[in-house]
Design a protein around this motif. Sequence first.
Motif, PDB file in Angstrom:
ATOM      1  N   LEU A  80       8.987   7.184  -7.650  1.00  0.00           N
ATOM      2  CA  LEU A  80       9.674   6.563  -6.523  1.00  0.00           C
ATOM      3  C   LEU A  80      10.865   5.808  -7.100  1.00  0.00           C
ATOM      4  O   LEU A  80      10.693   4.837  -7.839  1.00  0.00           O
ATOM      5  CB  LEU A  80       8.713   5.619  -5.802  1.00  0.00           C
ATOM      6  CG  LEU A  80       9.248   4.861  -4.594  1.00  0.00           C
ATOM      7  CD1 LEU A  80       9.694   5.830  -3.496  1.00  0.00           C
ATOM      8  CD2 LEU A  80       8.173   3.919  -4.066  1.00  0.00           C
ATOM      9  N   LEU A  81      12.059   6.263  -6.781  1.00  0.00           N
ATOM     10  CA  LEU A  81      13.274   5.748  -7.399  1.00  0.00           C
ATOM     11  C   LEU A  81      14.108   4.977  -6.391  1.00  0.00           C
ATOM     12  O   LEU A  81      14.038   5.221  -5.179  1.00  0.00           O
ATOM     13  CB  LEU A  81      14.103   6.895  -7.974  1.00  0.00           C
ATOM     14  CG  LEU A  81      13.393   7.809  -8.977  1.00  0.00           C
ATOM     15  CD1 LEU A  81      14.256   9.026  -9.272  1.00  0.00           C
ATOM     16  CD2 LEU A  81      13.052   7.054 -10.250  1.00  0.00           C
ATOM     17  N   GLY A  82      14.924   4.073  -6.903  1.00  0.00           N
ATOM     18  CA  GLY A  82      15.845   3.331  -6.052  1.00  0.00           C
ATOM     19  C   GLY A  82      16.271   2.040  -6.704  1.00  0.00           C
ATOM     20  O   GLY A  82      15.589   1.507  -7.583  1.00  0.00           O
ATOM     21  N   ARG A  83      17.406   1.554  -6.280  1.00  0.00           N
ATOM     22  CA  ARG A  83      17.915   0.288  -6.795  1.00  0.00           C
ATOM     23  C   ARG A  83      17.042  -0.865  -6.341  1.00  0.00           C
ATOM     24  O   ARG A  83      16.251  -0.741  -5.397  1.00  0.00           O
ATOM     25  CB  ARG A  83      19.339   0.064  -6.295  1.00  0.00           C
ATOM     26  CG  ARG A  83      20.359   1.056  -6.814  1.00  0.00           C
ATOM     27  CD  ARG A  83      21.703   0.861  -6.160  1.00  0.00           C
ATOM     28  NE  ARG A  83      22.179  -0.539  -6.290  1.00  0.00           N
ATOM     29  CZ  ARG A  83      23.292  -0.982  -5.750  1.00  0.00           C
ATOM     30  NH1 ARG A  83      24.050  -0.164  -5.019  1.00  0.00           N
ATOM     31  NH2 ARG A  83      23.676  -2.223  -5.913  1.00  0.00           N
ATOM     32  N   ASN A  84      17.211  -2.025  -6.994  1.00  0.00           N
ATOM     33  CA  ASN A  84      16.571  -3.245  -6.495  1.00  0.00           C
ATOM     34  C   ASN A  84      17.018  -3.477  -5.063  1.00  0.00           C
ATOM     35  O   ASN A  84      18.200  -3.385  -4.739  1.00  0.00           O
ATOM     36  CB  ASN A  84      16.953  -4.446  -7.366  1.00  0.00           C
ATOM     37  CG  ASN A  84      16.250  -4.425  -8.706  1.00  0.00           C
ATOM     38  OD1 ASN A  84      15.192  -3.810  -8.865  1.00  0.00           O
ATOM     39  ND2 ASN A  84      16.822  -5.104  -9.683  1.00  0.00           N
ATOM     40  N   GLY A  85      16.066  -3.771  -4.200  1.00  0.00           N
ATOM     41  CA  GLY A  85      16.376  -3.959  -2.794  1.00  0.00           C
ATOM     42  C   GLY A  85      16.243  -2.711  -1.958  1.00  0.00           C
ATOM     43  O   GLY A  85      16.488  -2.747  -0.757  1.00  0.00           O
ATOM     44  N   SER A  86      15.845  -1.600  -2.574  1.00  0.00           N
ATOM     45  CA  SER A  86      15.748  -0.344  -1.825  1.00  0.00           C
ATOM     46  C   SER A  86      14.446  -0.217  -1.041  1.00  0.00           C
ATOM     47  O   SER A  86      14.349   0.595  -0.129  1.00  0.00           O
ATOM     48  CB  SER A  86      15.876   0.850  -2.783  1.00  0.00           C
ATOM     49  OG  SER A  86      14.796   0.858  -3.709  1.00  0.00           O
ATOM     50  N   GLY A  87      13.420  -1.002  -1.407  1.00  0.00           N
ATOM     51  CA  GLY A  87      12.126  -0.918  -0.731  1.00  0.00           C
ATOM     52  C   GLY A  87      11.014  -0.341  -1.574  1.00  0.00           C
ATOM     53  O   GLY A  87       9.905  -0.136  -1.090  1.00  0.00           O
ATOM     54  N   ARG A  88      11.284  -0.105  -2.866  1.00  0.00           N
ATOM     55  CA  ARG A  88      10.271   0.499  -3.742  1.00  0.00           C
ATOM     56  C   ARG A  88       8.981  -0.328  -3.807  1.00  0.00           C
ATOM     57  O   ARG A  88       7.876   0.195  -3.627  1.00  0.00           O
ATOM     58  CB  ARG A  88      10.820   0.668  -5.158  1.00  0.00           C
ATOM     59  CG  ARG A  88      11.916   1.696  -5.305  1.00  0.00           C
ATOM     60  CD  ARG A  88      12.510   1.673  -6.704  1.00  0.00           C
ATOM     61  NE  ARG A  88      13.184   0.415  -6.971  1.00  0.00           N
ATOM     62  CZ  ARG A  88      12.880  -0.427  -7.945  1.00  0.00           C
ATOM     63  NH1 ARG A  88      11.888  -0.146  -8.761  1.00  0.00           N
ATOM     64  NH2 ARG A  88      13.560  -1.544  -8.116  1.00  0.00           N
ATOM     65  N   THR A  89       9.135  -1.605  -4.082  1.00  0.00           N
ATOM     66  CA  THR A  89       7.963  -2.470  -4.200  1.00  0.00           C
ATOM     67  C   THR A  89       7.200  -2.543  -2.886  1.00  0.00           C
ATOM     68  O   THR A  89       5.963  -2.539  -2.867  1.00  0.00           O
ATOM     69  CB  THR A  89       8.388  -3.875  -4.655  1.00  0.00           C
ATOM     70  OG1 THR A  89       8.880  -3.793  -5.997  1.00  0.00           O
ATOM     71  CG2 THR A  89       7.224  -4.853  -4.618  1.00  0.00           C
ATOM     72  N   THR A  90       7.914  -2.579  -1.784  1.00  0.00           N
ATOM     73  CA  THR A  90       7.259  -2.657  -0.483  1.00  0.00           C
ATOM     74  C   THR A  90       6.441  -1.405  -0.195  1.00  0.00           C
ATOM     75  O   THR A  90       5.355  -1.482   0.390  1.00  0.00           O
ATOM     76  CB  THR A  90       8.300  -2.895   0.623  1.00  0.00           C
ATOM     77  OG1 THR A  90       8.993  -4.116   0.354  1.00  0.00           O
ATOM     78  CG2 THR A  90       7.641  -2.995   1.989  1.00  0.00           C
ATOM     79  N   VAL A  91       6.922  -0.239  -0.599  1.00  0.00           N
ATOM     80  CA  VAL A  91       6.140   0.992  -0.435  1.00  0.00           C
ATOM     81  C   VAL A  91       4.809   0.888  -1.173  1.00  0.00           C
ATOM     82  O   VAL A  91       3.742   1.209  -0.627  1.00  0.00           O
ATOM     83  CB  VAL A  91       6.939   2.214  -0.936  1.00  0.00           C
ATOM     84  CG1 VAL A  91       6.019   3.418  -1.147  1.00  0.00           C
ATOM     85  CG2 VAL A  91       8.032   2.574   0.055  1.00  0.00           C
ATOM     86  N   LEU A  92       4.848   0.423  -2.429  1.00  0.00           N
ATOM     87  CA  LEU A  92       3.604   0.295  -3.188  1.00  0.00           C
ATOM     88  C   LEU A  92       2.676  -0.721  -2.548  1.00  0.00           C
ATOM     89  O   LEU A  92       1.459  -0.504  -2.448  1.00  0.00           O
ATOM     90  CB  LEU A  92       3.906  -0.105  -4.637  1.00  0.00           C
ATOM     91  CG  LEU A  92       4.732   0.862  -5.480  1.00  0.00           C
ATOM     92  CD1 LEU A  92       4.737   0.409  -6.937  1.00  0.00           C
ATOM     93  CD2 LEU A  92       4.208   2.276  -5.392  1.00  0.00           C
ATOM     94  N   ARG A  93       3.227  -1.837  -2.113  1.00  0.00           N
ATOM     95  CA  ARG A  93       2.396  -2.862  -1.478  1.00  0.00           C
ATOM     96  C   ARG A  93       1.786  -2.369  -0.181  1.00  0.00           C
ATOM     97  O   ARG A  93       0.646  -2.702   0.156  1.00  0.00           O
ATOM     98  CB  ARG A  93       3.233  -4.116  -1.232  1.00  0.00           C
ATOM     99  CG  ARG A  93       3.631  -4.867  -2.503  1.00  0.00           C
ATOM    100  CD  ARG A  93       4.533  -6.039  -2.176  1.00  0.00           C
ATOM    101  NE  ARG A  93       4.869  -6.819  -3.359  1.00  0.00           N
ATOM    102  CZ  ARG A  93       5.734  -7.819  -3.384  1.00  0.00           C
ATOM    103  NH1 ARG A  93       6.380  -8.157  -2.262  1.00  0.00           N
ATOM    104  NH2 ARG A  93       5.976  -8.473  -4.496  1.00  0.00           N
ATOM    105  N   ALA A  94       2.546  -1.575   0.562  1.00  0.00           N
ATOM    106  CA  ALA A  94       2.010  -1.029   1.812  1.00  0.00           C
ATOM    107  C   ALA A  94       0.852  -0.075   1.536  1.00  0.00           C
ATOM    108  O   ALA A  94      -0.172  -0.096   2.228  1.00  0.00           O
ATOM    109  CB  ALA A  94       3.120  -0.328   2.593  1.00  0.00           C
ATOM    110  N   LEU A  95       1.003   0.774   0.526  1.00  0.00           N
ATOM    111  CA  LEU A  95      -0.087   1.685   0.177  1.00  0.00           C
ATOM    112  C   LEU A  95      -1.313   0.917  -0.305  1.00  0.00           C
ATOM    113  O   LEU A  95      -2.451   1.285  -0.012  1.00  0.00           O
ATOM    114  CB  LEU A  95       0.380   2.656  -0.906  1.00  0.00           C
ATOM    115  CG  LEU A  95       1.336   3.761  -0.465  1.00  0.00           C
ATOM    116  CD1 LEU A  95       1.943   4.453  -1.680  1.00  0.00           C
ATOM    117  CD2 LEU A  95       0.618   4.786   0.416  1.00  0.00           C
TER     118      LEU A  95
END
Length: 231
Positions: free
Chosen positions: A35-50
Amino acid sequence: MSVEAALCAARVRYGSLEALHGVDLAVPGAHLTVLLGRNGSGRTTVLRALAGTVPLSSGRVVWGGTDVTRVPAHARARRGLALVADRGAVFGSLSVGEQLELAAPDGTPGPALDAYPQLRALLGRRAGTLSGGEQRMLAVARALVGAARLLLLDEPTQGMSPAVAARTHGLLGDLAAAGRTVLVAEQALPPALCRAATVAYVLRRGAVAFSGEPAESARFAGAGPASPSGR
């Protein structure tokens, strides 16, 4: 490929700001997904949601074919999900040895020490006294020896030397090859992950900008301004 876990039209809000805007994401079982993306792209939120550490404002989380949207994080962990967060992923008051013994089903930290020989000299040290890179090694080592079948790792190599980071990415590929499901969030795609990954997603401003072959993801990753609400 069968799907191990998925977000379906997932939206997440932090107060008045929406961090994920209807994200659809499928993690294939027994494979490595990046899962790729700059800081602020939502990467961490995706993991937390899962993982269940942040609630969805709408949409669903599906794991093993079952809707687990309302299943709390601790119950998902008991069912075999492990989240290696980008910070606070170790218990600062416990020693390195204690944490590895607790993580290993048989109480034997041998495989973790084989993966990260540097930890042998640190077994008696409290985790809170370790450097950032040493704490990341410990956090990943705990996931390696644990029994979780679904591993979510948020920038697992931050603070590591290039050589240790490359070895870590190789170890995560080995886990997937052995039948565990691995989702790794990174800002950019290193060569070892590109070789090991089956699928890549690129997030931009809380939405999926690309999904497909890892080698094709580079022209999408890092493009465009970051969202102030995403993580």
